[in-house]
Motif scaffolding. Structure first.
Motif, short mmCIF file in Angstrom:
data_model
loop_
_atom_site.label_atom_id
_atom_site.label_comp_id
_atom_site.label_asym_id
_atom_site.label_seq_id
_atom_site.Cartn_x
_atom_site.Cartn_y
_atom_site.Cartn_z
N GLU A 66 37.65 55.52 35.04
CA GLU A 66 37.29 55.34 33.43
C GLU A 66 38.48 54.79 32.68
O GLU A 66 38.15 53.78 31.79
CB GLU A 66 37.26 56.87 32.89
CG GLU A 66 36.16 57.66 33.22
CD GLU A 66 36.13 59.09 32.77
OE1 GLU A 66 37.09 59.31 32.15
OE2 GLU A 66 35.17 59.77 33.14
N LYS A 67 39.59 54.88 33.13
CA LYS A 67 40.57 54.04 32.66
C LYS A 67 40.61 52.53 32.62
O LYS A 67 40.61 51.71 31.73
CB LYS A 67 42.03 54.35 32.84
CG LYS A 67 42.65 55.73 32.56
CD LYS A 67 43.80 55.99 32.87
CE LYS A 67 44.21 57.37 32.34
NZ LYS A 67 45.55 57.96 32.98
N MET A 68 40.24 52.20 33.99
CA MET A 68 39.88 50.55 34.36
C MET A 68 38.83 50.14 33.61
O MET A 68 38.79 49.07 33.15
CB MET A 68 39.84 50.69 35.92
CG MET A 68 41.08 50.93 36.63
SD MET A 68 40.97 50.62 38.48
CE MET A 68 40.59 48.95 38.53
N LYS A 69 37.70 50.80 33.52
CA LYS A 69 36.62 50.28 32.75
C LYS A 69 36.81 50.23 31.33
O LYS A 69 36.68 49.06 30.79
CB LYS A 69 35.39 51.43 32.81
CG LYS A 69 34.73 51.56 34.12
CD LYS A 69 33.45 52.75 34.04
CE LYS A 69 32.77 52.76 35.23
NZ LYS A 69 31.87 53.72 35.18
N THR A 70 37.43 51.09 30.62
CA THR A 70 38.02 50.68 29.35
C THR A 70 38.97 49.43 29.16
O THR A 70 38.99 48.84 28.30
CB THR A 70 38.68 51.86 28.35
OG1 THR A 70 39.72 52.35 29.42
CG2 THR A 70 37.61 53.05 28.45
N PHE A 72 39.10 46.93 31.27
CA PHE A 72 38.48 45.55 31.13
C PHE A 72 37.37 45.38 30.13
O PHE A 72 37.10 44.05 29.95
CB PHE A 72 37.62 45.77 32.72
CG PHE A 72 38.60 45.49 33.78
CD1 PHE A 72 39.60 44.35 33.88
CD2 PHE A 72 38.82 46.55 34.64
CE1 PHE A 72 40.27 44.15 35.09
CE2 PHE A 72 39.72 46.47 35.99
CZ PHE A 72 40.45 45.15 35.88
N ALA A 73 36.77 46.30 29.63
CA ALA A 73 35.90 46.13 28.58
C ALA A 73 36.53 45.77 27.40
O ALA A 73 36.27 44.67 26.56
CB ALA A 73 35.33 47.33 28.16
N THR A 74 37.79 46.13 27.06
CA THR A 74 38.64 45.55 25.86
C THR A 74 39.28 44.12 26.19
O THR A 74 39.24 43.40 25.24
CB THR A 74 39.84 46.41 25.44
OG1 THR A 74 40.75 46.73 26.76
CG2 THR A 74 39.34 47.73 25.08
N LYS A 75 39.44 43.98 27.29
CA LYS A 75 40.03 42.62 27.73
C LYS A 75 38.99 41.65 27.61
O LYS A 75 39.10 40.46 27.14
CB LYS A 75 40.53 42.45 29.22
CG LYS A 75 41.11 41.52 29.58
CD LYS A 75 41.69 41.50 31.06
CE LYS A 75 42.36 40.20 31.43
NZ LYS A 75 42.95 40.34 32.91
N ARG A 76 37.72 42.01 27.93
CA ARG A 76 36.52 41.07 27.78
C ARG A 76 36.06 40.70 26.25
O ARG A 76 35.94 39.63 25.78
CB ARG A 76 35.29 41.53 28.39
CG ARG A 76 35.25 41.49 29.79
CD ARG A 76 34.10 41.88 30.57
NE ARG A 76 34.28 42.18 32.01
CZ ARG A 76 33.81 43.26 32.57
NH1 ARG A 76 33.12 44.18 31.93
NH2 ARG A 76 34.17 43.58 33.62
N ARG A 77 36.33 41.76 25.47
CA ARG A 77 36.19 41.67 23.96
C ARG A 77 37.16 40.61 23.52
O ARG A 77 36.71 39.85 22.46
CB ARG A 77 35.89 42.98 23.57
CG ARG A 77 34.69 43.61 23.32
CD ARG A 77 34.97 44.72 22.60
NE ARG A 77 34.85 46.00 23.56
CZ ARG A 77 35.69 47.27 23.43
NH1 ARG A 77 36.41 47.22 22.55
NH2 ARG A 77 35.28 48.24 24.33
N LYS A 78 38.15 40.72 23.98
CA LYS A 78 39.50 39.88 23.19
C LYS A 78 39.16 38.58 23.71
O LYS A 78 39.39 37.79 23.04
CB LYS A 78 40.81 40.33 23.97
CG LYS A 78 41.16 41.41 22.99
CD LYS A 78 42.53 42.07 23.73
CE LYS A 78 42.97 43.35 23.04
NZ LYS A 78 44.21 43.76 23.70
#
Length: 81
Positions: A66-70, A72-78
């Protein structure tokens, strides 16, 4: 960490609970067989609730995933901005 698990013969699922009340359900026959082989127990022996130590660290891996998913999701948004 202590876990409790039992096999539901009607729905053909293995239900696993940890100390905090979190629940994991295994439905795939391969996953169920792998889990039961780790504990050297048969499906028939899981008719009742079995208490054991969490050898596979099922609930610890979930938090890391779950930590990895969040992350990578924030990294993609940035990157998309």
């Amino acid at each position: 960490m202590e876990i409790k698990f039992f096999y539901d013969f009607m729905e053909q699922k293995l239900i696993i609970l940890d100390e905090r009340g979190r629940r994991k359900v295994l439905t795939q026959p391969r996953e169920i067989d792998r889990f039961l082989n780790t504990y050297q127990i048969s499906r028939e022996a899981c008719k009742g609730i079995v208490e054991a130590e969490d050898r596979l660290n099922l609930f610890g891996k979930q938090r890391l995933r779950e930590k990895m998913k969040t992350y990578f999701a924030t990294k993609r948004r940035k990157e998309s901005k």
